[in-house]
Write a protein that holds these residues in place. Structure first.
Motif, PDB file in Angstrom:
ATOM      1  N   GLY A 170     -17.526  -3.999  -8.374  1.00  0.00           N
ATOM      2  CA  GLY A 170     -17.004  -4.601  -9.636  1.00  0.00           C
ATOM      3  C   GLY A 170     -15.641  -5.049  -9.533  1.00  0.00           C
ATOM      4  O   GLY A 170     -14.976  -4.934 -10.356  1.00  0.00           O
ATOM      5  N   THR A 171     -15.421  -5.628  -8.535  1.00  0.00           N
ATOM      6  CA  THR A 171     -14.165  -6.425  -8.323  1.00  0.00           C
ATOM      7  C   THR A 171     -13.809  -7.524  -9.180  1.00  0.00           C
ATOM      8  O   THR A 171     -14.522  -8.371  -9.045  1.00  0.00           O
ATOM      9  CB  THR A 171     -13.729  -6.340  -6.863  1.00  0.00           C
ATOM     10  N   GLU A 172     -12.603  -7.375  -9.751  1.00  0.00           N
ATOM     11  CA  GLU A 172     -12.229  -8.634 -10.712  1.00  0.00           C
ATOM     12  C   GLU A 172     -11.883  -9.685  -9.845  1.00  0.00           C
ATOM     13  O   GLU A 172     -11.270  -9.680  -8.749  1.00  0.00           O
ATOM     14  CB  GLU A 172     -11.172  -8.328 -11.672  1.00  0.00           C
ATOM     15  N   GLU A 173     -12.100 -10.980 -10.088  1.00  0.00           N
ATOM     16  CA  GLU A 173     -11.606 -12.100  -9.629  1.00  0.00           C
ATOM     17  C   GLU A 173     -10.294 -12.113  -9.338  1.00  0.00           C
ATOM     18  O   GLU A 173      -9.699 -12.591  -8.359  1.00  0.00           O
ATOM     19  CB  GLU A 173     -12.130 -13.404 -10.319  1.00  0.00           C
ATOM     20  N   ALA A 174      -9.102 -11.678 -10.174  1.00  0.00           N
ATOM     21  CA  ALA A 174      -7.706 -11.656 -10.121  1.00  0.00           C
ATOM     22  C   ALA A 174      -7.386 -10.519  -8.887  1.00  0.00           C
ATOM     23  O   ALA A 174      -6.566 -11.128  -7.952  1.00  0.00           O
ATOM     24  CB  ALA A 174      -7.304 -11.214 -11.193  1.00  0.00           C
ATOM     25  N   THR A 175      -8.253  -9.669  -8.699  1.00  0.00           N
ATOM     26  CA  THR A 175      -8.005  -8.929  -7.609  1.00  0.00           C
ATOM     27  C   THR A 175      -8.561  -9.337  -6.340  1.00  0.00           C
ATOM     28  O   THR A 175      -7.804  -9.219  -5.507  1.00  0.00           O
ATOM     29  CB  THR A 175      -8.527  -7.226  -7.973  1.00  0.00           C
ATOM     30  N   ASP A 215      -6.790   5.914  -4.307  1.00  0.00           N
ATOM     31  CA  ASP A 215      -5.520   5.224  -4.437  1.00  0.00           C
ATOM     32  C   ASP A 215      -4.895   4.909  -2.777  1.00  0.00           C
ATOM     33  O   ASP A 215      -4.805   5.683  -2.273  1.00  0.00           O
ATOM     34  CB  ASP A 215      -4.598   5.949  -5.096  1.00  0.00           C
ATOM     35  N   ILE A 216      -4.691   3.433  -3.038  1.00  0.00           N
ATOM     36  CA  ILE A 216      -4.277   2.949  -1.632  1.00  0.00           C
ATOM     37  C   ILE A 216      -2.958   2.059  -1.935  1.00  0.00           C
ATOM     38  O   ILE A 216      -2.771   1.219  -2.843  1.00  0.00           O
ATOM     39  CB  ILE A 216      -5.249   1.951  -0.870  1.00  0.00           C
ATOM     40  N   GLU A 217      -1.858   2.289  -1.160  1.00  0.00           N
ATOM     41  CA  GLU A 217      -0.647   1.907  -1.403  1.00  0.00           C
ATOM     42  C   GLU A 217      -0.628   0.444  -1.450  1.00  0.00           C
ATOM     43  O   GLU A 217       0.239  -0.379  -2.208  1.00  0.00           O
ATOM     44  CB  GLU A 217       0.431   2.302  -0.315  1.00  0.00           C
ATOM     45  N   LEU A 218      -1.443  -0.459  -0.427  1.00  0.00           N
ATOM     46  CA  LEU A 218      -1.462  -1.921  -0.505  1.00  0.00           C
ATOM     47  C   LEU A 218      -1.857  -2.374  -1.969  1.00  0.00           C
ATOM     48  O   LEU A 218      -1.400  -3.437  -2.376  1.00  0.00           O
ATOM     49  CB  LEU A 218      -2.734  -2.388   0.481  1.00  0.00           C
ATOM     50  N   PHE A 219      -2.694  -1.739  -2.605  1.00  0.00           N
ATOM     51  CA  PHE A 219      -2.989  -2.234  -3.970  1.00  0.00           C
ATOM     52  C   PHE A 219      -1.881  -2.068  -5.141  1.00  0.00           C
ATOM     53  O   PHE A 219      -1.842  -2.973  -6.022  1.00  0.00           O
ATOM     54  CB  PHE A 219      -4.504  -1.524  -4.252  1.00  0.00           C
ATOM     55  N   THR A 220      -0.837  -0.977  -5.012  1.00  0.00           N
ATOM     56  CA  THR A 220       0.084  -1.070  -5.568  1.00  0.00           C
ATOM     57  C   THR A 220       1.178  -2.295  -5.397  1.00  0.00           C
ATOM     58  O   THR A 220       1.597  -2.729  -6.149  1.00  0.00           O
ATOM     59  CB  THR A 220       0.943   0.440  -5.230  1.00  0.00           C
ATOM     60  N   GLU A 221       1.164  -2.272  -4.235  1.00  0.00           N
ATOM     61  CA  GLU A 221       2.183  -3.579  -3.734  1.00  0.00           C
ATOM     62  C   GLU A 221       1.455  -4.873  -4.233  1.00  0.00           C
ATOM     63  O   GLU A 221       2.251  -5.669  -4.542  1.00  0.00           O
ATOM     64  CB  GLU A 221       1.872  -3.606  -2.258  1.00  0.00           C
ATOM     65  N   LEU A 222       0.030  -4.913  -4.202  1.00  0.00           N
ATOM     66  CA  LEU A 222      -0.499  -6.083  -4.812  1.00  0.00           C
ATOM     67  C   LEU A 222      -0.493  -6.063  -6.408  1.00  0.00           C
ATOM     68  O   LEU A 222      -0.949  -6.827  -6.987  1.00  0.00           O
ATOM     69  CB  LEU A 222      -2.071  -6.255  -4.376  1.00  0.00           C
ATOM     70  N   GLU A 223       0.000  -5.153  -6.893  1.00  0.00           N
ATOM     71  CA  GLU A 223       0.040  -4.807  -8.392  1.00  0.00           C
ATOM     72  C   GLU A 223      -1.114  -4.930  -9.273  1.00  0.00           C
ATOM     73  O   GLU A 223      -1.267  -5.635 -10.112  1.00  0.00           O
ATOM     74  CB  GLU A 223       1.066  -5.948  -8.968  1.00  0.00           C
ATOM     75  N   CYS A 224      -2.192  -4.293  -8.579  1.00  0.00           N
ATOM     76  CA  CYS A 224      -3.462  -4.237  -9.106  1.00  0.00           C
ATOM     77  C   CYS A 224      -4.101  -2.718  -8.946  1.00  0.00           C
ATOM     78  O   CYS A 224      -3.735  -2.269  -7.837  1.00  0.00           O
ATOM     79  CB  CYS A 224      -4.613  -5.283  -8.659  1.00  0.00           C
ATOM     80  N   GLN A 225      -5.064  -2.386  -9.596  1.00  0.00           N
ATOM     81  CA  GLN A 225      -5.708  -1.026  -9.451  1.00  0.00           C
ATOM     82  C   GLN A 225      -6.730  -1.066  -8.288  1.00  0.00           C
ATOM     83  O   GLN A 225      -7.351  -2.012  -8.216  1.00  0.00           O
ATOM     84  CB  GLN A 225      -6.555  -0.539 -10.918  1.00  0.00           C
ATOM     85  N   THR A 226      -6.651  -0.099  -7.428  1.00  0.00           N
ATOM     86  CA  THR A 226      -7.760   0.037  -6.386  1.00  0.00           C
ATOM     87  C   THR A 226      -9.096  -0.095  -7.101  1.00  0.00           C
ATOM     88  O   THR A 226      -9.431   0.884  -7.885  1.00  0.00           O
ATOM     89  CB  THR A 226      -7.573   1.392  -5.594  1.00  0.00           C
ATOM     90  N   PRO A 227     -10.023  -0.979  -6.438  1.00  0.00           N
ATOM     91  CA  PRO A 227     -11.360  -1.034  -7.239  1.00  0.00           C
ATOM     92  C   PRO A 227     -12.261   0.301  -6.650  1.00  0.00           C
ATOM     93  O   PRO A 227     -11.732   0.869  -5.976  1.00  0.00           O
ATOM     94  CB  PRO A 227     -11.911  -2.229  -6.239  1.00  0.00           C
ATOM     95  N   LEU A 228     -13.161   0.363  -7.666  1.00  0.00           N
ATOM     96  CA  LEU A 228     -14.151   1.362  -7.229  1.00  0.00           C
ATOM     97  C   LEU A 228     -14.864   1.109  -5.814  1.00  0.00           C
ATOM     98  O   LEU A 228     -14.979  -0.074  -5.611  1.00  0.00           O
ATOM     99  CB  LEU A 228     -15.382   1.572  -8.121  1.00  0.00           C
ATOM    100  N   VAL A 229     -15.070   2.122  -5.106  1.00  0.00           N
ATOM    101  CA  VAL A 229     -15.799   1.966  -3.748  1.00  0.00           C
ATOM    102  C   VAL A 229     -16.969   2.900  -3.523  1.00  0.00           C
ATOM    103  O   VAL A 229     -17.019   3.843  -4.022  1.00  0.00           O
ATOM    104  CB  VAL A 229     -14.523   1.882  -2.532  1.00  0.00           C
ATOM    105  N   LYS A 230     -17.860   2.111  -2.662  1.00  0.00           N
ATOM    106  CA  LYS A 230     -19.149   3.007  -2.252  1.00  0.00           C
ATOM    107  C   LYS A 230     -19.019   3.280  -0.884  1.00  0.00           C
ATOM    108  O   LYS A 230     -18.820   2.144  -0.088  1.00  0.00           O
ATOM    109  CB  LYS A 230     -20.263   1.990  -2.789  1.00  0.00           C
ATOM    110  N   VAL A 231     -19.421   4.284  -0.382  1.00  0.00           N
ATOM    111  CA  VAL A 231     -19.550   4.681   1.058  1.00  0.00           C
ATOM    112  C   VAL A 231     -20.657   4.001   1.512  1.00  0.00           C
ATOM    113  O   VAL A 231     -21.825   4.529   1.271  1.00  0.00           O
ATOM    114  CB  VAL A 231     -19.120   6.229   1.455  1.00  0.00           C
TER     115      VAL A 231
END
Length: 231
Positions: A207-212, A173-189
Motif C-alpha cells: 500500500g505504498t503511496e505514489e508520493a513515497t 522504522d528506518i532512518e532513510l524514510f525519516t530522511e525522505l520525510e515520509c512514514q516507512t510503509p507497511l512491509v510483508k516478509v
C-alpha cells in the motif's frame, strides 16, 4: 501463465487491467461486483484475484472476508487495488487477509511487478489456530536493530539478528524514510535467509503511496552513481 479474476465497478480499470495482464501472458476474467466474482471462482477457478475496495452492494472487504472463510479459497492470493491510501485502510485489508495492496492510479510497470509477486506466493501447510475466532488475541510489539541493505519501489532487503516469519506483515522504522520525510510503509516478509552474522530478509511494500514511491525513485537515482563507483 495464470488465471486471474479482476474485480472493479470501474470499467476503465477493468479494461486497463485486462490489457496489462493479457499482454503479460495471463488469462483474465473481469467482474463488476463481489457476487459475480464468487460465481466465477466457483465456476472457473482462479490462481489469484485483484479486487477494488469500494463497490456497490458488497465491498472488496466483504469479498475478501468471504474468501478467507472458505476452506477452498482461504489461501488464494488476493491483492486489493484501490484509491484508498490511508494507513488505516491498508491495515484493515491486511487484517482481513489481503496479500498485497496496490494504490490507484495504476502504474502499469509497478502493477505487473506486484502481480508477479502475488503469483509467486506459496503456502506451506502448518498447524495453526485462529486466535481471532478463538477469542485469544494477544497483541505486542517487537524492537530489534536492523540494517537496510537495498531498496527498490517494490520493497527492501534488511539484515536482522534473528529470523523473521515469512508472510508476516510488520511495522518498521528506518532512518532513510525519516530522511525522505515520509512514514516507512507497511512491509510483508517474503523470505528470511541465514547469513554468517544474522539473517537477510526480503520484504515487500504494501500500500505504498505514489508520493513515497516518487521519493524512493528520486533517492535511488541520486545515489546510483555511488553503486557504480563501488563496483
Amino acid at each position: 501463465m495464470a488465471l486471474i479474476i479482476l474485480v472493479d465497478d470501474d470499467h476503465d480499470i477493468l479494461n486497463l487491467g485486462r490489457v496489462l495482464l493479457s499482454q503479460a501472458g495471463h488469462h483474465v476474467l473481469t467482474a463488476t461486483g463481489a457476487v459475480e466474482a464468487i460465481e466465477m471462482m466457483n465456476q472457473f477457478g482462479c490462481d489469484a484475484m485483484i479486487t477494488d475496495a469500494n463497490m456497490p452492494h458488497h465491498s472488496g472487504y466483504d469479498l475478501l472476508r468471504t474468501i478467507r472463510k472458505s476452506d477452498k479459497w482461504m489461501s488464494l492470493p488476493v491483492a486489493m487495488l484501490t484509491g484508498r491510501k490511508e494507513r488505516k485502510d491498508v491495515e484493515r485489508a491486511v487484517e482481513l487477509g489481503v496479500d498485497d495492496y496496490i494504490v490507484k492510479p495504476v502504474d502499469p510497470l509497478l502493477f505487473l511487478k506486484k502481480v508477479e509477486q502475488l503469483l509467486s506466493k506459496t503456502h506451506t501447510e502448518k498447524p495453526e489456530i485462529d486466535l481471532t475466532r478463538a477469542n485469544l488475541q494477544s497483541k505486542g510489539t517487537m524492537k530489534l536493530p536492523v540494517e537496510l541493505r537495498s531498496i527498490s519501489e517494490l520493497g527492501i532487503v534488511l539484515k536482522t539478528p534473528m529470523k523473521l516469519q515469512e508472510n508476516a506483515v510488520i511495522h518498521i522504522d528506518i532512518e532513510l524514510f525519516t530522511e525522505l520525510e515520509c512514514q516507512t510503509p507497511l512491509v510483508k516478509v517474503l523470505s528470511s535467509m541465514p547469513m554468517d552474522d544474522g539473517y537477510e530478509n526480503r520484504l515487500l511494500f504494501i500500500g505504498t503511496e505514489e508520493a513515497t514511491l516518487k521519493k524512493i525513485r528520486e533517492w535511488i537515482t541520486t545515489h546510483a552513481s555511488l553503486t557504480r563507483k563501488a563496483s
